[in-house]
Scaffold this motif. Structure first.
Motif, PDB file in Angstrom:
ATOM      1  N   SER A   1     -26.943  30.157  68.472  1.00  0.00           N
ATOM      2  CA  SER A   1     -27.686  29.615  69.608  1.00  0.00           C
ATOM      3  C   SER A   1     -27.236  28.186  69.865  1.00  0.00           C
TER       4      SER A   1
ATOM      5  N   GLY B   1     -29.366  37.665  69.672  1.00  0.00           N
ATOM      6  CA  GLY B   1     -29.379  37.277  71.079  1.00  0.00           C
ATOM      7  C   GLY B   1     -28.218  37.874  71.840  1.00  0.00           C
TER       8      GLY B   1
ATOM      9  N   SER C   1     -32.333  34.626  73.206  1.00  0.00           N
ATOM     10  CA  SER C   1     -32.362  34.805  71.756  1.00  0.00           C
ATOM     11  C   SER C   1     -33.788  35.026  71.289  1.00  0.00           C
TER      12      SER C   1
END
Length: 695
Positions: free
Chosen positions: A57, A491, A506
């Protein structure tokens, strides 16, 4: 659980999602007729790579996104990233948290690692003076969310990478700007980049001041930054970075709900038992000089070496309600790593990194009586040495065009020592923490050229900072333990073929142990303790779409919609403090839902308008969850006119309004404050305007 209560707040529309879905098929059918906007590329994992297949992320705040904001601070740009919360208790007093880490930070930045280029801005004691940096000296920002110590050492929240210049820029230019606004806001900024054959010199200077909305909340900052870059061969580069920041801001103190309701502009009043911040002339003065040199060298075709040396010195003054603190801090460090690459032409290509980072911070801290802003007799004095270093390694591979895999880890060492005299290093007290391994495993799979799935498992670790070991009660807490935890995440990222559409989503669960929380004594001094564990389950989405491509003909020459959404279901687990059991309570300082929506209009004749709406749900202000701040809606916009003829000077004239709806809200709450003094009122509706000239 009532999903509609959190996923679709009453004042938030789902029209953005509808627009994106409808127009995705439209854009696909007309892909040949539009020009590619540009694929997003990041360098967070030591070398540049397209973000689509990065198995973590990570969010990029581009130079355009920074430029869309008022340019006064990083706050609105960082808050547009899901999972990020930056707060401002008063001008110059910022708090930054990633995925709930404001629980630990009464002010500033803790358990988040911050870098400026290749140089750690976070010192060996765990402190980061992010408020020293002027946002106009930053080209872009990359944010790694969740624990990511495999390459960056101790952190349990995440990593922020500030990139000061565009290292691919190949031109000379100069710019100057000035802006002003409500409550005495004034800012001037100048910047220069000069090219000398294979060398580049970049200089930034800014001065900013504000009287502040509240009583006793004025601030001023002088900031200067120099960056020198020399490409001494096609594949080798030397960079030198230095900045000096002279920051001063007053601290008005928190208000009770009754005081906040009656007069949100007031500073905390004096009482019969304690003088207030006005009487005590409470403020912070920070003078910091930071410098570093980094060399990137390609030793052979598939072997690269990076080494960075850096150091800083800080003079820090903080007259507070209960004491008068003076600190002298010095930090030195080294970061170096190797990168060995496989053959990119093969169906299986790979990269292996290995390196180390070490740093040491010496702090001479003295606390005196505060006699109405005058230094009094000595209360306590400590000379502290903090040392931390870690080894790190990472192996990543791309198997064909579909699968990417990554295995990484760091081994972290940390100790601090309280000395009688920092010059002789005579030890009074020392604590050495056990080495901590922080592994990370991640996978990414491209289902198509436009869609990639990802999953990762990583471990977080963050030792107590010096400000937590020796808090404002001047008592050394040798028993406070490090935070540790595991993060599990999945994600996907989606784009269309011409990059006009971008969607990143995510879902994660972070299981944190030994969470560090703040407590406040009756005399307003603070201390820290471990609060057992937390369970933090979250959903984050970020989307943008150019409904009208930039450069189009017509009334609108470009129109982009943006949206980010954060759902944070964060709870304490096994948290007992004395006779109070807080297990199952919401995590303090974290809103359940945040929705940020933006509209970027570009008109013919070089006019533009950017508007942004921020909905933030209510926030628990104490661990008992007995007091909450109310939810709020913030709307701001910036409109202007910017010339754009190639080879001609660029003139940008702009004006804007912040807090258009005139909300009364607190943007920097004092968590677990004694006597219910939780609230620090933010400014109501206010205005700004300015101009910038680039040659």
């Amino acid at each position: 659980m009532d999903l509609h209560r959190y996923l679709i707040p009453k004042r938030i529309t789902i029209s953005l999602l509808f627009i994106l879905l409808v127009n995705f098929s439209f854009a696909q059918s007309k892909v040949d007729s539009v020009q590619k906007v540009g694929e997003i590329v990041i360098r967070a994992y030591l070398s540049e790579q397209p973000i689509l297949r990065v198995p973590s992320s990570v969010s990029l705040i581009s130079n355009k996104q920074l430029r869309d904001q008022p340019g006064i601070s990083m706050l609105p740009a960082l808050n547009s990233v899901p999972g990020i919360r930056m707060e401002e208790r008063s001008p110059g007093s910022y708090r930054l948290s990633i995925r709930g880490s404001s629980l630990r930070s009464p002010f500033g930045v803790r358990n988040v690692k911050v870098y400026l280029d290749e140089f750690p801005l976070t010192d060996a004691g765990g402190n980061t003076y992010l408020n020293l940096i002027d946002v106009n000296s930053i080209h872009n920002i990359e944010v790694l969310k969740g624990p990511d110590g495999s390459l960056f050492g101790a952190n349990s929240g995440g990593v922020v990478l500030l990139n000061p210049v565009d290292k691919h820029s190949d031109s000379s230019w100069a710019s100057a700007g000035i802006s002003s606004g409500s409550y005495g806001l004034f800012q001037e900024k100048i910047a220069l980049q000069k090219k000398f054959k294979n060398q580049y010199l970049n200089i930034n200077h800014s001065y900013q001041r504000s009287d502040g909305y509240r009583e006793h909340s004025a601030m001023s900052r002088n900031f200067a930054q120099v960056m020198y870059r020399m490409n001494y061969s096609e594949e080798n580069q030397l960079r030198v970075l230095a900045f000096y920041s002279d920051l001063e801001y007053k601290t008005p103190g928190g208000l009770t709900l009754a005081q906040y309701t009656a007069n949100p502009r007031a500073a905390r009043p004096s009482t019969a038992f304690a003088a207030g911040p006005v009487a005590q002339k409470a403020r912070i003065e920070n003078n910091t000089l930071y410098a570093g040199i980094v060399n990137e060298a390609k030793i052979i075709d598939n072997l690269r070496h990076v080494v960075a040396l850096y150091g800083s010195t800080t003079d820090y003054l903080n007259p507070f309600i209960t004491n008068y603190e003076i600190r002298k801090e010095n930090t030195a460090g080294l970061r170096t790593y190797l990168e060995l690459s496989g053959n990119e032409d093969k169906s299986i290509n790979w990269k292996w990194n290995a390196g180390l980072e070490l740093q040491s911070t010496g702090a001479d801290i003295a606390n005196y009586n505060n006699n109405r802003g005058v230094q009094g007799s000595l209360q306590a004095q400590d000379d502290i040495i903090s040392n931390q270093f870690f080894y790190f390694t990472r192996f990543s591979t791309n198997i064909g065009e579909k699968l990417s895999a990554e295995v990484a880890a760091s081994l972290n060492y940390y100790k601090y020592k309280f000395s009688k005299d920092i010059r002789t290093y005579a030890t009074r007290f020392e604590r050495k923490f056990d080495p901590e391994l922080m592994p990370r495993f991640a996978l990414s799979y491209k289902l198509s050229d436009n869609l990639a799935l990802r999953t990762s498992v990583s471990r977080g670790y963050s030792p107590p900072t010096i400000a937590e070991v020796r808090a404002s009660d001047n008592i050394i807490n040798a028993n406070i333990e490090s935070e540790t935890g595991w993060n599990y995440e999945a994600g996907f990222r989606l784009r269309n073929r011409n990059d006009r559409l971008w969607l990143d989503a995510s879902i994660f669960q972070y299981r944190l142990e030994n969470a560090i929380v703040r407590r406040v004594n009756a005399n307003d001094t603070e201390y820290y303790l471990n609060a057992g564990g937390t369970r933090q389950t979250g959903v984050e989405t970020q989307a943008s779409y150019w409904l009208i491509e930039p450069g189009s003909k017509g009334f609108l020459s470009g129109f982009q919609v943006q949206n980010s959404y954060t759902l944070s279901k964060y709870f304490f687990q096994n948290y007992v403090n004395g006779t109070s059991d807080y297990s199952g309570n919401r995590l303090t300082g974290t809103p359940r839902a945040v929705v940020i929506s933006g509209l970027d209009f570009r008109f013919q004749k070089n006019f533009y308008l950017f508007a942004q709406h921020n909905y933030t749900s209510k926030i628990a202000l104490n661990d008992a969850n007995s007091v909450y701040s109310k939810s709020f809606d913030l709307v701001h916009f910036k409109a202007g006119w910017r010339t754009s003829k190639p080879g001609k000077p660029v003139i940008d004239v702009f004006a804007g309004i912040d807090n258009l709806l005139d909300e009364t809200y607190s943007l920097g709450n004092d968590l677990n404050a004694f006597g219910g003094r939780y609230f620090n009122a933010a400014a109501p509706r206010n205005f700004f305007a300015g101009m910038k000239l680039t040659l």
